[in-house]
Design a protein around this motif. Sequence first.
Motif, short mmCIF file in Angstrom:
data_model
loop_
_atom_site.label_atom_id
_atom_site.label_comp_id
_atom_site.label_asym_id
_atom_site.label_seq_id
_atom_site.Cartn_x
_atom_site.Cartn_y
_atom_site.Cartn_z
N THR A 1 0.85 -1.20 0.00
CA THR A 1 0.00 0.00 0.00
C THR A 1 0.88 1.25 0.00
O THR A 1 0.64 2.20 -0.75
CB THR A 1 -0.90 0.00 1.26
OG1 THR A 1 -1.61 -1.23 1.32
CG2 THR A 1 -1.90 1.15 1.22
N CYS B 1 -7.21 5.78 2.13
CA CYS B 1 -7.45 4.70 1.16
C CYS B 1 -8.09 3.50 1.84
O CYS B 1 -9.02 2.88 1.31
CB CYS B 1 -6.15 4.28 0.48
SG CYS B 1 -5.57 5.50 -0.72
N SER C 1 -12.67 1.42 1.79
CA SER C 1 -13.27 0.09 1.63
C SER C 1 -13.93 -0.40 2.91
O SER C 1 -14.31 -1.57 3.02
CB SER C 1 -12.21 -0.91 1.15
OG SER C 1 -11.10 -0.84 2.00
N PHE D 1 -6.40 7.54 -5.54
CA PHE D 1 -7.09 6.31 -5.14
C PHE D 1 -6.93 5.22 -6.21
O PHE D 1 -6.60 4.07 -5.90
CB PHE D 1 -8.56 6.62 -4.85
CG PHE D 1 -9.29 5.47 -4.22
CD1 PHE D 1 -8.75 4.81 -3.11
CD2 PHE D 1 -10.50 5.04 -4.73
CE1 PHE D 1 -9.42 3.74 -2.53
CE2 PHE D 1 -11.18 3.97 -4.14
CZ PHE D 1 -10.64 3.32 -3.04
N LEU E 1 -5.14 1.62 -5.28
CA LEU E 1 -5.96 0.40 -5.20
C LEU E 1 -5.44 -0.70 -6.13
O LEU E 1 -5.28 -1.85 -5.73
CB LEU E 1 -7.40 0.78 -5.58
CG LEU E 1 -8.48 -0.23 -5.29
CD1 LEU E 1 -8.59 -0.48 -3.79
CD2 LEU E 1 -9.83 0.27 -5.82
N THR E 2 -5.16 -0.31 -7.35
CA THR E 2 -4.76 -1.28 -8.37
C THR E 2 -3.31 -1.75 -8.18
O THR E 2 -3.03 -2.94 -8.18
CB THR E 2 -4.85 -0.61 -9.74
OG1 THR E 2 -4.19 0.66 -9.63
CG2 THR E 2 -6.28 -0.39 -10.17
N GLN F 1 -14.70 -5.84 -7.22
CA GLN F 1 -13.35 -5.59 -6.69
C GLN F 1 -12.37 -6.69 -7.09
O GLN F 1 -12.76 -7.83 -7.31
CB GLN F 1 -13.40 -5.52 -5.18
CG GLN F 1 -14.20 -4.34 -4.67
CD GLN F 1 -14.17 -4.30 -3.16
OE1 GLN F 1 -13.11 -4.23 -2.57
NE2 GLN F 1 -15.33 -4.35 -2.54
#
Length: 383
Positions: A146, A171, A175, A230, A234-235, A369
């Motif tokens: 992360t 971040c 979720s 973001f 995330l990816t 997701q």
Amino acid sequence: MSHAEADPFAATVRGIGEPHPAHAALRALGPIVRAGAPAGGPVWIITDYALAREVLAHPGLVKDPAYAPAHWDPRTAGLEPTAAAQPSLTTLDGPAHERLRRAHAPLFTARRLHDHTERITAIARRLLTELAAAGETVDLMADFTTRFPLTVICDVLGVPLGRIDQAIAACRAMSSGRPEDVATAMATFAELAAAALRDGRTGLAVELRDRVPDELTETQLHYLLFALIFAGQLTTDAAAGFLLAYALDPDRPTTDKAPTGELVRETLRRHPPAPFTLWRFTTTDVELAGVRVPARSPVLVDIRGINTDPGRPARPDLTYGAGPHYCTGAQLAQLELSTLVDVLRTDFPDARLAVPFADLRQITAGGIQGSRLTALPVTLSAR
Ligand code: HEM
């Protein structure tokens, strides 16, 4: 057209080498398959490469959540605000989208990003060295995957690096599923954006401000920067986990020889961090592969299924999408992931997995997701 039996949106935990059970089943049903959407009602899923490219450039399909089925709960569906409320690359289409793309595109080319290689290398080196000093065996999924892409995207944009812990917390809160956490996270992202735009700062955020259409408000600009931060975390976070696992797999005979860029592309093809595209909706009745899809229907492209289709001829995969919404950050992602493997190989030649590769597990939280490794225990020892 057939209807899916296996739920493509089910949460799963499975081995690193085990495919999600739904994709082969969907593909077997044809190029377009009707399934149950997580927010209720039908969704049309595209499982064929050629049809996917047609859909991703089709003028009758748009991103604007204003066209989502009226009964959908935006939170269950994971929808962004409508384009009217929050114009962004991911909610606009047509000329307004093109204008925003023109503002972003020159900032994210491979040539432009090449200038950041040294800084990205230094970030990877610093974070891995700190971890190596912290303990013999470390779980790279616990923090590193992360922190690394967030540090890179913040550095590229000009967000002060003293704010990375804030960015990580924001971040993660996205979720949590709790509306109050998401609201707090969005306020934090706006602060990070404002910090990158403050007088005297340099970076792509300031450049983007000078390139976007004049009518865009400060709040709308902050939202564009939020989207970059973001989407960039995330990816690439999930991708880094799979990539490091493959790079450290002792039984992968090509590991040492495969050019890094190829290892990155191949890992992402198998484990695309976005297993489906984001939602698209039909504005009118649309015919796809002979199937009539009614107006205001949700449509998704099955990126993971198409990428791993054994019958797919050699051609570009769909990891970063295709057409007008092709990933803005594709070159940045490719650069930072390749750099990460290069630093690992150069500075940590003795690094090894602390568990057998086959014991690594991946988790999909459900919906559209992507999957990520549950843990990646690695023994790092610097040269
Ligand atoms: C391995 C990493 C990444 C993967 C696999 C990935 C994948 C994707 C995909 C599939 C789309 C298209 C979605 C659709 O058509 O519905 C997309 C769009 C986008 N990505 Fe990425 N992405 C990655 C990294 C990044 C990074 C690092 C950034 C930040 C610069 C970024 C920013 C965006 C933005 C802003 C869009 C929206 C583009 C538009 O709609 O015009 N992505 N990404």
